[in-house]
Design a protein around this motif. Structure first.
Motif, PDB file in Angstrom:
ATOM      1  N   UNK A  35       0.831  -1.097  -0.171  1.00  0.00           N
ATOM      2  CA  UNK A  35      -0.047  -0.068  -0.092  1.00  0.00           C
ATOM      3  C   UNK A  35       0.973   1.132  -0.066  1.00  0.00           C
ATOM      4  N   UNK A  36       1.969   1.061   0.804  1.00  0.00           N
ATOM      5  CA  UNK A  36       2.825   2.347   0.830  1.00  0.00           C
ATOM      6  C   UNK A  36       3.387   2.542  -0.625  1.00  0.00           C
ATOM      7  N   UNK A  43       1.122   7.307   5.930  1.00  0.00           N
ATOM      8  CA  UNK A  43      -0.189   7.390   6.886  1.00  0.00           C
ATOM      9  C   UNK A  43      -1.419   6.488   6.192  1.00  0.00           C
ATOM     10  N   UNK A  44      -1.565   6.831   4.901  1.00  0.00           N
ATOM     11  CA  UNK A  44      -2.804   6.182   4.378  1.00  0.00           C
ATOM     12  C   UNK A  44      -2.298   4.852   4.324  1.00  0.00           C
ATOM     13  N   UNK A  45      -1.273   4.148   3.944  1.00  0.00           N
ATOM     14  CA  UNK A  45      -0.953   2.949   3.942  1.00  0.00           C
ATOM     15  C   UNK A  45      -1.093   2.274   5.392  1.00  0.00           C
ATOM     16  N   UNK A  46      -0.871   2.853   6.387  1.00  0.00           N
ATOM     17  CA  UNK A  46      -0.957   2.514   7.744  1.00  0.00           C
ATOM     18  C   UNK A  46      -2.558   2.395   8.047  1.00  0.00           C
ATOM     19  N   UNK A  51      -7.559  -1.039   8.146  1.00  0.00           N
ATOM     20  CA  UNK A  51      -8.822  -1.611   7.519  1.00  0.00           C
ATOM     21  C   UNK A  51      -8.877  -2.938   6.799  1.00  0.00           C
ATOM     22  N   UNK A  52      -7.827  -2.979   6.078  1.00  0.00           N
ATOM     23  CA  UNK A  52      -7.899  -4.576   5.419  1.00  0.00           C
ATOM     24  C   UNK A  52      -8.142  -5.623   6.594  1.00  0.00           C
ATOM     25  N   UNK A  53      -7.531  -5.644   7.463  1.00  0.00           N
ATOM     26  CA  UNK A  53      -7.700  -6.565   8.476  1.00  0.00           C
ATOM     27  C   UNK A  53      -9.139  -6.605   9.122  1.00  0.00           C
ATOM     28  N   UNK A  54      -9.598  -5.071   9.534  1.00  0.00           N
ATOM     29  CA  UNK A  54     -10.994  -5.131  10.075  1.00  0.00           C
ATOM     30  C   UNK A  54     -11.980  -6.028   9.103  1.00  0.00           C
ATOM     31  N   UNK A  55     -11.818  -5.784   7.875  1.00  0.00           N
ATOM     32  CA  UNK A  55     -12.669  -6.382   6.837  1.00  0.00           C
ATOM     33  C   UNK A  55     -12.423  -7.817   6.796  1.00  0.00           C
ATOM     34  N   UNK A  56     -11.117  -8.298   6.839  1.00  0.00           N
ATOM     35  CA  UNK A  56     -10.991  -9.552   6.846  1.00  0.00           C
ATOM     36  C   UNK A  56     -11.525 -10.300   8.042  1.00  0.00           C
ATOM     37  N   UNK A  57     -11.566  -9.601   9.281  1.00  0.00           N
ATOM     38  CA  UNK A  57     -12.066 -10.342  10.460  1.00  0.00           C
ATOM     39  C   UNK A  57     -13.868 -10.331  10.183  1.00  0.00           C
TER      40      UNK A  57
ATOM     41  N   UNK B  55      12.167  -1.430   2.863  1.00  0.00           N
ATOM     42  CA  UNK B  55      10.806  -1.842   3.739  1.00  0.00           C
ATOM     43  C   UNK B  55      10.418  -0.876   4.697  1.00  0.00           C
ATOM     44  N   UNK B  56       8.885  -0.575   4.563  1.00  0.00           N
ATOM     45  CA  UNK B  56       8.705   0.218   6.093  1.00  0.00           C
ATOM     46  C   UNK B  56       8.037  -0.992   6.810  1.00  0.00           C
ATOM     47  N   UNK B  57       8.215  -0.553   8.207  1.00  0.00           N
ATOM     48  CA  UNK B  57       7.385  -1.850   9.309  1.00  0.00           C
ATOM     49  C   UNK B  57       6.459  -1.095  10.192  1.00  0.00           C
ATOM     50  N   UNK B  58       5.421  -1.748  10.483  1.00  0.00           N
ATOM     51  CA  UNK B  58       4.549  -1.476  11.652  1.00  0.00           C
ATOM     52  C   UNK B  58       5.269  -1.485  13.068  1.00  0.00           C
ATOM     53  N   UNK B  59       4.594  -0.766  13.979  1.00  0.00           N
ATOM     54  CA  UNK B  59       5.281  -0.628  15.135  1.00  0.00           C
ATOM     55  C   UNK B  59       4.680  -2.222  15.878  1.00  0.00           C
TER      56      UNK B  59
END
Lengths: 179, 138
Positions: A35-36, A43-46, A51-57, B55-59
């Protein structure tokens, strides 16, 4: 074709939170990076990764294993990213019609450092579908068939998208003196 | 094979997505053609550069936070976490989804309308939303 994520998804559908956390840990980095690179906005990618995971759930109980789980997850991510780009396009259009305070534009200037990265910038200049196909193939090593399912096009179209993406990228890099 | 035919297939050749016969034909052409080999090397170099992008990473807390939020959202929506089984499970799920849609259509703000909330004030989109009574004007 064995899909190692099917059992994980079944467990999630049955309310297993640890399984969900496991799936998040398994895909968070790949989704965030896709997404990044696709949106060029951390920020949008995060936000979209979450949101992807919430939809998956939410959708796990309704998942039907016609496609691989990872194809399904990337399809959700791609659709959200396309919606995000459309929303930005609409926003830009309306800003042209109704100019806003100049300070609203300030976040755009924060990306200057990223623009120095020639390859990343050249990727950004590719058409959206070519960029998505290339990232899914080269960074995530998905097959043409999987990419076709994610983008909603034929396998032959994926082959053509990747050929044109690489050809264009090569010319862009050559023009910028990187080749 | 001619160079022009090979060039069109080099991308799929790099990805090993050609059928076996074509993959072999392109390979044989490459063995005897310096120019096409250079094209191939250039394509592989581009792929290598894309792979080398940082690569970028999450916390470390991301997975935990998403799990907590997913559970909260789910419980808030459904009240209880019931997984249906049995012969009528699909029908029950369908009816439940139908009632959700009917309920949502009666409320002022629905999830699909969230995307309109970022219209700038006084823009056409915002005015349109106001006319339809979808924006609260806050």
């Amino acid at each position: 074709m064995g899909d190692p994520d099917i059992e994980l998804l079944r467990a999630i559908a049955g309310g297993d939170h640890l399984a969900f956390k496991g799936l998040v840990e398994r895909y968070q980095s790949r989704l965030l990076n896709f997404l990044f690179r696709y949106l060029r906005d951390r920020q949008a990618a995060e936000d979209l990764t979450q949101e992807v995971f919430l939809k998956v759930y939410q959708a796990a109980p309704r998942f039907e294993p016609r496609a691989r789980v990872r194809t399904w997850i990337f399809t959700i991510a791609y659709n959200l990213a396309v919606n995000e780009l459309r929303r930005r396009w609409r926003r830009r259009l309306f800003r042209l019609l109704v100019p806003e305070d100049p300070e609203i534009e300030a976040p755009e200037a924060g990306n200057r450092l990223e623009l120095e990265e020639t390859m990343a910038e050249s990727l950004r200049l590719l058409p959206h579908n070519q960029r998505a196909a290339l990232l899914l193939r080269v960074r995530d090593e998905l097959s043409y068939q999987e990419i076709a399912e994610i983008l909603g096009v034929s396998r032959a179209s994926v082959e053509s998208l990747l050929f044109r993406a690489r050809d264009r990228l090569r010319r862009l890099l050559r023009n910028r003196g990187a080749r | 094979m001619r160079c022009v035919d090979v060039k069109e297939r080099l991308s799929a050749y790099v990805d090993r997505e050609l059928d076996a016969a074509l993959q072999r034909s392109v390979g044989e052409h490459l063995d005897g053609c310096v120019r096409c080999r250079e094209e191939l090397a250039a394509l592989r170099a581009i792929d290598a550069e894309i792979q080398a992008l940082p690569q970028v990473g999450m916390g470390p807390e991301f997975a935990e936070a998403v799990t907590v939020r997913a559970c909260k959202d789910f419980l808030a929506r459904d009240g209880s976490h019931v997984v249906r089984t049995g012969p009528f499970a699909r029908l029950e799920n369908l009816l439940e989804a139908l009632f959700e849609v009917l309920e949502a259509s009666g409320s002022v703000r629905t999830r699909t309308l969230d995307e309109f909330s970022d219209f700038p004030p006084l823009s056409m989109g915002y005015v349109y939303c106001r006319l339809l009574g979808l924006c609260t004007g806050d």
